[in-house]
Design a protein around this motif. Structure first.
Motif, PDB file in Angstrom:
ATOM      1  N   LEU A  92      -2.724  -4.800  -2.157  1.00 41.75           N
ATOM      2  CA  LEU A  92      -3.970  -4.969  -2.897  1.00 41.75           C
ATOM      3  C   LEU A  92      -4.034  -6.304  -3.632  1.00 41.75           C
ATOM      4  O   LEU A  92      -5.102  -6.708  -4.087  1.00 41.75           O
ATOM      5  N   ARG A  93      -2.901  -6.991  -3.738  1.00 40.43           N
ATOM      6  CA  ARG A  93      -2.849  -8.277  -4.441  1.00 40.43           C
ATOM      7  C   ARG A  93      -2.853  -9.464  -3.478  1.00 40.43           C
ATOM      8  O   ARG A  93      -2.827 -10.608  -3.914  1.00 40.43           O
ATOM      9  N   ARG A  94      -2.869  -9.207  -2.187  1.00 39.76           N
ATOM     10  CA  ARG A  94      -2.712 -10.296  -1.224  1.00 39.76           C
ATOM     11  C   ARG A  94      -4.018 -11.055  -1.005  1.00 39.76           C
ATOM     12  O   ARG A  94      -5.110 -10.519  -1.253  1.00 39.76           O
ATOM     13  N   PRO A  95      -3.922 -12.301  -0.531  1.00 34.05           N
ATOM     14  CA  PRO A  95      -5.129 -13.087  -0.235  1.00 34.05           C
ATOM     15  C   PRO A  95      -6.008 -12.359   0.774  1.00 34.05           C
ATOM     16  O   PRO A  95      -5.528 -11.704   1.688  1.00 34.05           O
ATOM     17  N   GLY A  96      -7.297 -12.486   0.576  1.00 29.95           N
ATOM     18  CA  GLY A  96      -8.245 -11.828   1.473  1.00 29.95           C
ATOM     19  C   GLY A  96      -8.756 -10.493   0.952  1.00 29.95           C
ATOM     20  O   GLY A  96      -9.725  -9.951   1.482  1.00 29.95           O
ATOM     21  N   MET A  97      -8.117  -9.970  -0.101  1.00 29.33           N
ATOM     22  CA  MET A  97      -8.574  -8.710  -0.694  1.00 29.33           C
ATOM     23  C   MET A  97      -9.606  -9.028  -1.777  1.00 29.33           C
ATOM     24  O   MET A  97      -9.277  -9.160  -2.949  1.00 29.33           O
ATOM     25  N   ASP A  98     -10.861  -9.191  -1.379  1.00 27.32           N
ATOM     26  CA  ASP A  98     -11.901  -9.471  -2.365  1.00 27.32           C
ATOM     27  C   ASP A  98     -12.261  -8.204  -3.125  1.00 27.32           C
ATOM     28  O   ASP A  98     -11.730  -7.116  -2.862  1.00 27.32           O
ATOM     29  N   LYS A  99     -13.169  -8.323  -4.086  1.00 29.87           N
ATOM     30  CA  LYS A  99     -13.479  -7.190  -4.973  1.00 29.87           C
ATOM     31  C   LYS A  99     -14.062  -6.006  -4.214  1.00 29.87           C
ATOM     32  O   LYS A  99     -13.882  -4.854  -4.617  1.00 29.87           O
ATOM     33  N   TYR A 100     -14.747  -6.279  -3.098  1.00 27.27           N
ATOM     34  CA  TYR A 100     -15.342  -5.185  -2.334  1.00 27.27           C
ATOM     35  C   TYR A 100     -14.277  -4.408  -1.558  1.00 27.27           C
ATOM     36  O   TYR A 100     -14.316  -3.177  -1.499  1.00 27.27           O
ATOM     37  N   LYS A 101     -13.322  -5.124  -0.984  1.00 28.01           N
ATOM     38  CA  LYS A 101     -12.228  -4.458  -0.270  1.00 28.01           C
ATOM     39  C   LYS A 101     -11.352  -3.668  -1.237  1.00 28.01           C
ATOM     40  O   LYS A 101     -10.903  -2.560  -0.913  1.00 28.01           O
ATOM     41  N   VAL A 102     -11.128  -4.230  -2.410  1.00 26.28           N
ATOM     42  CA  VAL A 102     -10.361  -3.518  -3.432  1.00 26.28           C
ATOM     43  C   VAL A 102     -11.087  -2.236  -3.829  1.00 26.28           C
ATOM     44  O   VAL A 102     -10.474  -1.165  -3.964  1.00 26.28           O
ATOM     45  N   GLY A 155      -0.220   4.956   3.060  1.00 26.93           N
ATOM     46  CA  GLY A 155      -0.936   3.907   3.768  1.00 26.93           C
ATOM     47  C   GLY A 155      -2.217   3.395   3.155  1.00 26.93           C
ATOM     48  O   GLY A 155      -2.942   2.633   3.796  1.00 26.93           O
ATOM     49  N   ILE A 156      -2.524   3.788   1.920  1.00 27.26           N
ATOM     50  CA  ILE A 156      -3.686   3.238   1.227  1.00 27.26           C
ATOM     51  C   ILE A 156      -3.229   2.029   0.406  1.00 27.26           C
ATOM     52  O   ILE A 156      -2.180   2.071  -0.236  1.00 27.26           O
ATOM     53  N   ALA A 157      -3.990   0.952   0.450  1.00 28.41           N
ATOM     54  CA  ALA A 157      -3.603  -0.273  -0.269  1.00 28.41           C
ATOM     55  C   ALA A 157      -3.687  -0.054  -1.780  1.00 28.41           C
ATOM     56  O   ALA A 157      -4.689   0.433  -2.296  1.00 28.41           O
ATOM     57  N   THR A 158      -2.610  -0.417  -2.483  1.00 28.27           N
ATOM     58  CA  THR A 158      -2.561  -0.289  -3.943  1.00 28.27           C
ATOM     59  C   THR A 158      -1.891  -1.542  -4.507  1.00 28.27           C
ATOM     60  O   THR A 158      -1.503  -2.448  -3.769  1.00 28.27           O
ATOM     61  N   GLU A 159      -1.725  -1.570  -5.831  1.00 30.14           N
ATOM     62  CA  GLU A 159      -1.020  -2.675  -6.463  1.00 30.14           C
ATOM     63  C   GLU A 159       0.467  -2.353  -6.633  1.00 30.14           C
ATOM     64  O   GLU A 159       1.161  -2.957  -7.437  1.00 30.14           O
ATOM     65  N   TYR A 160       0.943  -1.388  -5.844  1.00 31.19           N
ATOM     66  CA  TYR A 160       2.346  -0.990  -5.917  1.00 31.19           C
ATOM     67  C   TYR A 160       3.130  -1.526  -4.719  1.00 31.19           C
ATOM     68  O   TYR A 160       2.599  -1.695  -3.620  1.00 31.19           O
ATOM     69  N   LEU A 161       4.423  -1.751  -4.950  1.00 35.47           N
ATOM     70  CA  LEU A 161       5.339  -2.172  -3.900  1.00 35.47           C
ATOM     71  C   LEU A 161       6.371  -1.057  -3.715  1.00 35.47           C
ATOM     72  O   LEU A 161       6.885  -0.507  -4.687  1.00 35.47           O
ATOM     73  N   ASP A 162       6.686  -0.728  -2.449  1.00 39.42           N
ATOM     74  CA  ASP A 162       7.633   0.347  -2.154  1.00 39.42           C
ATOM     75  C   ASP A 162       9.076  -0.102  -2.337  1.00 39.42           C
ATOM     76  O   ASP A 162       9.455  -1.204  -1.922  1.00 39.42           O
ATOM     77  N   LEU A 163       9.890   0.787  -2.920  1.00 36.85           N
ATOM     78  CA  LEU A 163      11.334   0.584  -3.047  1.00 36.85           C
ATOM     79  C   LEU A 163      12.030   1.902  -2.743  1.00 36.85           C
ATOM     80  O   LEU A 163      11.382   2.961  -2.687  1.00 36.85           O
ATOM     81  N   THR A 164      13.331   1.847  -2.550  1.00 35.76           N
ATOM     82  CA  THR A 164      14.090   3.067  -2.283  1.00 35.76           C
ATOM     83  C   THR A 164      15.497   2.919  -2.856  1.00 35.76           C
ATOM     84  O   THR A 164      15.980   1.796  -3.067  1.00 35.76           O
ATOM     85  N   THR A 165      16.150   4.048  -3.106  1.00 36.82           N
ATOM     86  CA  THR A 165      17.542   4.013  -3.556  1.00 36.82           C
ATOM     87  C   THR A 165      18.512   4.042  -2.375  1.00 36.82           C
ATOM     88  O   THR A 165      19.715   3.916  -2.572  1.00 36.82           O
ATOM     89  N   ASP A 166      18.002   4.217  -1.168  1.00 35.76           N
ATOM     90  CA  ASP A 166      18.841   4.355   0.024  1.00 35.76           C
ATOM     91  C   ASP A 166      18.767   3.092   0.879  1.00 35.76           C
ATOM     92  O   ASP A 166      17.703   2.735   1.393  1.00 35.76           O
ATOM     93  N   LYS A 167      19.904   2.441   1.063  1.00 34.61           N
ATOM     94  CA  LYS A 167      19.942   1.203   1.847  1.00 34.61           C
ATOM     95  C   LYS A 167      19.507   1.415   3.294  1.00 34.61           C
ATOM     96  O   LYS A 167      18.924   0.532   3.926  1.00 34.61           O
ATOM     97  N   TRP A 168      19.789   2.608   3.836  1.00 36.88           N
ATOM     98  CA  TRP A 168      19.433   2.875   5.229  1.00 36.88           C
ATOM     99  C   TRP A 168      17.925   3.022   5.393  1.00 36.88           C
ATOM    100  O   TRP A 168      17.356   2.614   6.402  1.00 36.88           O
ATOM    101  N   VAL A 169      17.270   3.607   4.404  1.00 35.77           N
ATOM    102  CA  VAL A 169      15.809   3.695   4.429  1.00 35.77           C
ATOM    103  C   VAL A 169      15.200   2.297   4.393  1.00 35.77           C
ATOM    104  O   VAL A 169      14.287   1.968   5.159  1.00 35.77           O
ATOM    105  N   ALA A 170      15.731   1.447   3.507  1.00 38.42           N
ATOM    106  CA  ALA A 170      15.247   0.064   3.437  1.00 38.42           C
ATOM    107  C   ALA A 170      15.490  -0.652   4.763  1.00 38.42           C
ATOM    108  O   ALA A 170      14.640  -1.421   5.233  1.00 38.42           O
ATOM    109  N   ALA A 171      16.646  -0.392   5.369  1.00 41.76           N
ATOM    110  CA  ALA A 171      16.962  -1.025   6.652  1.00 41.76           C
ATOM    111  C   ALA A 171      15.994  -0.576   7.733  1.00 41.76           C
ATOM    112  O   ALA A 171      15.601  -1.373   8.603  1.00 41.76           O
ATOM    113  N   TYR A 172      15.603   0.696   7.696  1.00 42.41           N
ATOM    114  CA  TYR A 172      14.640   1.183   8.681  1.00 42.41           C
ATOM    115  C   TYR A 172      13.350   0.369   8.616  1.00 42.41           C
ATOM    116  O   TYR A 172      12.812  -0.069   9.637  1.00 42.41           O
ATOM    117  N   PHE A 173      12.841   0.155   7.411  1.00 41.93           N
ATOM    118  CA  PHE A 173      11.588  -0.592   7.265  1.00 41.93           C
ATOM    119  C   PHE A 173      11.776  -2.081   7.542  1.00 41.93           C
ATOM    120  O   PHE A 173      10.801  -2.788   7.803  1.00 41.93           O
TER     121      PHE A 173
END
Length: 342
Positions: A92-102, A155-173
């Motif tokens: 939601l913070r990336r370039p191209g996300m104007d006020k209408y898309k937000v 899969g809905i755009a938000t101002e949040y970033l995904d994190l995990t406590t599991d290295k294997w989950v992060a590796a999958y992504f």
């Protein structure tokens, strides 16, 4: 680990590690932490690192129970990306996300939030659970339903970033796109594996997705972090750039049963797909967006958002769960229930 892989030049791809080499170094760090922890007085009496996949239960100011996936190393979280971006920000913070898309993404979040009331698992979360302590005392608390975290996770755009406590989950992504292995176009293609230390995991901007009334979050041991408009995750975390290797990607993909253990089929996932692909929203959703995200906006400016976004507002957009969907949700909840302390 950081000395080994943390300072390689992006211009010299031959010296970059592959993803499994990064994971080996991360595993070494985790094992070293566990050994040091065990040597302490607290570690000898309560070796919590042996229960890495346990989930800690805390109570928030509203009296709701919140479940925090436990870190392998204290306050350490991971994130994987198939591509390294100089400016790493939430969608939601990336370039191209104007006020209408937000605005449209806000509508999708509120539509998801509204649809959750049909789920029997959500109703159970609101009713709460009775926890019996060793002393015999009982405590009755509702569970936190985090609709913003669920929106991000599904899969809905938000101002949040995904994190995990599991290295294997992060590796999958870090080596897949959705449920498929990432197809690198050339040998110079690189991804990034992030290590993030958060000294204040109870911050209101840091949300444990943890246990929610849907199956996917607990499988991913997820957290989400709210980021400001000008924040760059590259300046907050340590990113290890790695070279993509198809053999490594295939191994990690197989470990998760070709995505089934990280993207389990669930009702909320299918429902959210319909919301993400829709441009039709209810009047109740529109009112909810106004109250939650645009309370100080004038009527004229808000009307401009509605018109400029190209969405259609209808009186009622509710589609209750079918009997089969209700049965599926109850089955999913039985799998989640084993993580709850009663």
């Amino acid at each position: 680990m950081l000395k080994l892989y943390g300072h390689q030049s992006l211009n010299d791809k031959t010296k970059l590690p592959n993803l499994l080499e990064v994971l080996e170094a991360v595993s070494y760090d985790e094992e070293k932490y566990a050994l040091i922890y065990d040597e302490g007085q607290f570690g000898r009496t309560m070796p919590m690192h042996e229960d890495w996949y346990d989930i800690d239960q805390l109570q928030n100011k509203e009296g709701e129970l919140v479940y925090y996936p436990r870190c392998h190393v204290k306050n350490r979280y991971y994130r994987g990306q198939t591509v390294f971006y100089r400016n790493c920000q939430p969608s939601l913070r990336r370039p191209g996300m104007d006020k209408y898309k937000v605005f449209v993404e806000r509508l999708k979040t509120c539509e998801l939030s509204s649809s959750l009331r049909f789920y029997p698992s959500v109703q159970q979360f609101h009713c709460g659970f009775i926890t019996t302590f060793k002393s015999g005392k009982e405590s009755h608390n509702p569970l936190k339903v985090d609709d913003m975290a669920l929106a991000q996770h599904y899969g809905i755009a938000t101002e949040y970033l995904d994190l995990t406590t599991d290295k294997w989950v992060a590796a999958y992504f870090a080596c897949t796109q959705g449920e498929e292995i990432y197809k690198q176009d050339n040998v110079d293609c690189t991804g990034v594996f992030y290590i993030y230390h958060n000294s204040n995991p109870l911050s209101p901007k840091f949300h444990p997705v943890g246990i929610q009334p849907a199956l996917r979050p607990v499988m991913q041991l997820g957290y989400v972090m709210e980021m400001g408009r000008c924040q760059n995750f590259n300046k907050l975390a340590h990113g290890i750039v790695f070279r993509h290797d198809t053999s490594c990607s295939m191994i990690i993909h197989k470990l998760f049963n070709e995505s089934k253990l990280i993207y389990p089929h669930d009702v909320l996932g299918e429902r959210t797909k319909a919301i993400v692909g829709s441009s039709q929203f209810s009047e109740d959703t529109l009112n909810d967006v106004r109250l939650r995200f645009y309370p100080s906006l004038s009527d004229a400016a808000f009307d401009d958002l509605v018109k400029g976004s190209g969405v259609t507002i209808v009186k009622n957009n509710e589609i209750p769960l079918s009997q089969d969907e209700v049965a599926s949700v109850k089955e999913e909840f039985s799998l989640i229930d084993k993580y709850l302390t009663h």
